[in-house]
Motif scaffolding. Structure first.
Motif, PDB file in Angstrom:
ATOM      1  N   ARG A   2       1.392 -12.868   5.867  1.00 48.28           N
ATOM      2  CA  ARG A   2       2.651 -12.227   5.485  1.00 48.28           C
ATOM      3  C   ARG A   2       3.218 -12.804   4.186  1.00 48.28           C
ATOM      4  NH1 ARG A   2       2.431 -12.613  10.958  1.00 48.28           N
ATOM      5  NH2 ARG A   2       2.896 -10.741  12.172  1.00 48.28           N
ATOM      6  N   ALA A  86      -7.055 -12.949  10.564  1.00 51.01           N
ATOM      7  CA  ALA A  86      -6.446 -11.642  10.329  1.00 51.01           C
ATOM      8  C   ALA A  86      -7.555 -10.625  10.133  1.00 51.01           C
ATOM      9  CB  ALA A  86      -5.527 -11.665   9.109  1.00 51.01           C
ATOM     10  N   GLY A 102      -5.930  -3.915  16.386  1.00 47.27           N
ATOM     11  CA  GLY A 102      -5.082  -5.030  16.757  1.00 47.27           C
ATOM     12  C   GLY A 102      -5.220  -5.401  18.219  1.00 47.27           C
ATOM     13  N   ARG A 107      -5.302  -9.826  16.492  1.00 48.81           N
ATOM     14  CA  ARG A 107      -4.969 -10.496  15.239  1.00 48.81           C
ATOM     15  C   ARG A 107      -4.072  -9.594  14.403  1.00 48.81           C
ATOM     16  NH1 ARG A 107      -7.106 -13.789  17.866  1.00 48.81           N
ATOM     17  NH2 ARG A 107      -8.613 -15.403  17.270  1.00 48.81           N
ATOM     18  N   PRO A 108      -3.259 -10.164  13.510  1.00 53.33           N
ATOM     19  CA  PRO A 108      -2.460  -9.321  12.611  1.00 53.33           C
ATOM     20  C   PRO A 108      -3.366  -8.520  11.689  1.00 53.33           C
ATOM     21  CG  PRO A 108      -2.342 -11.627  11.958  1.00 53.33           C
ATOM     22  CD  PRO A 108      -3.032 -11.609  13.286  1.00 53.33           C
ATOM     23  N   PRO A 130       0.414  -3.602  15.115  1.00 56.99           N
ATOM     24  CA  PRO A 130      -0.235  -4.832  14.650  1.00 56.99           C
ATOM     25  C   PRO A 130      -0.173  -5.053  13.144  1.00 56.99           C
ATOM     26  CG  PRO A 130      -1.884  -3.160  15.058  1.00 56.99           C
ATOM     27  CD  PRO A 130      -0.554  -2.560  15.450  1.00 56.99           C
ATOM     28  N   ALA A 132       0.896  -6.248   9.820  1.00 55.67           N
ATOM     29  CA  ALA A 132       1.769  -7.295   9.296  1.00 55.67           C
ATOM     30  C   ALA A 132       2.104  -7.067   7.828  1.00 55.67           C
ATOM     31  CB  ALA A 132       1.111  -8.664   9.463  1.00 55.67           C
TER      32      ALA A 132
END
Length: 269
Positions: A2, A86, A102, A107-108, A130, A132
């Motif tokens: 992120r 990710a 997701g 996982r993101p 999911p 991000a």
């Protein structure tokens, strides 16, 4: 992911480069099973990526798109992989696909918008549970539309991806790759342009692009000094800095500059 300023792609067929990519200084590494891997090497790349993640390596992985012959096998090979941090989903168009990815991999997801359909449904894509963060693949997008991948031709698409990210409450998106590997200034200029458009990160294809990307995303000392003076004036009430009125939008802009400066300092420290 992120907060990543940079994410560096490395082909899934080159396990000898996985560790080097991690050490190159990017905020994240993406082991690529899609564009960087020829069809006849898909199985080998998948096996090598899964093995590296099982042996202590940590990275994101770009899957092959849903609907291709390799997507389901990618999911099966990565499910439960301890080093998977990710998932990068290319050709993002269908929120149901993103939600399934997701759910299966837990996982993101970084969803890459790179088609007309993807841009048309970008608010749905950004709102998938999911997801991000979004990224914009301007080269594939331009190819899909049959236009040139110039800044002017895809400016509307870039702004739309930024808008969708904001509406969905996501971090600002990541911009696509710079193909010029010989001139650091090309990467730096592209990154500064993306920053001005509302992006806060960039996808990279070579380690030498890390430094110019981070330079471009960090505010200059002149910007930091201006922002500091704005906040000082704001504490005393409405006033002026460099002849400009200090009001709520200017104060918010100054705060963002200082936030970027602190983030860059912490990352490099």
């Amino acid at each position: 992911m992120r907060a990543a300023r940079s994410m560096l792609f490395v082909p899934g067929t080159r396990p000898d480069r996985f560790g080097k990519a991690v050490a190159a200084g990017a905020d994240g590494v993406i082991l690529d099973l899609e564009d960087a891997v020829a069809e006849q090497e898909k199985v080998t790349a998948r096996q090598q990526v899964a093995q590296w993640l099982a042996d202590g390596g940590r990275a994101a992985v770009r899957l092959n798109p849903a609907g291709t012959a390799w997507h389901e096998e990618d999911l099966a090979a990565l499910r439960g992989a301890p080093g998977l941090v990710a998932v990068i989903v290319p050709k993002a168009e269908d929120p149901a696909v993103l939600e399934r990815v997701g759910r299966v991999l837990d996982r993101p997801v970084l969803a890459i918008v790179e088609s007309a359909v993807g841009l048309h449904r970008v608010h749905e894509v950004a709102g998938a549970e999911p997801v991000a963060r979004l990224a914009f693949g301007h080269l594939d997008y331009a190819q899909d539309l049959g236009c040139s991948p110039t800044r002017e031709a895809v400016a509307h698409a870039r702004s739309t991806v930024v808008l969708a990210s904001r509406v969905a409450g996501l971090a600002p998106p990541m911009d696509g790759v710079t193909t010029d590997l010989e001139h650091e200034e090309a990467t730096e200029e592209d990154t500064r342009y993306a920053l001005a458009m509302g992006f806060s990160g960039k996808l990279l294809i070579h380690p030498r692009q890390v430094a110019p990307t981070h330079r471009a995303l960090a505010p200059t000392q002149v910007e930091v000094d201006w922002a500091s003076r704005v906040l000082e004036v704001a504490q005393a009430g409405v006033g002026r800095v460099d002849g400009g009125m200090v009001d709520a939008p200017v104060i918010a802009q100054a705060q963002r500059v200082l936030d970027r400066h602190r983030a860059a300092t912490a990352a490099e420290g």
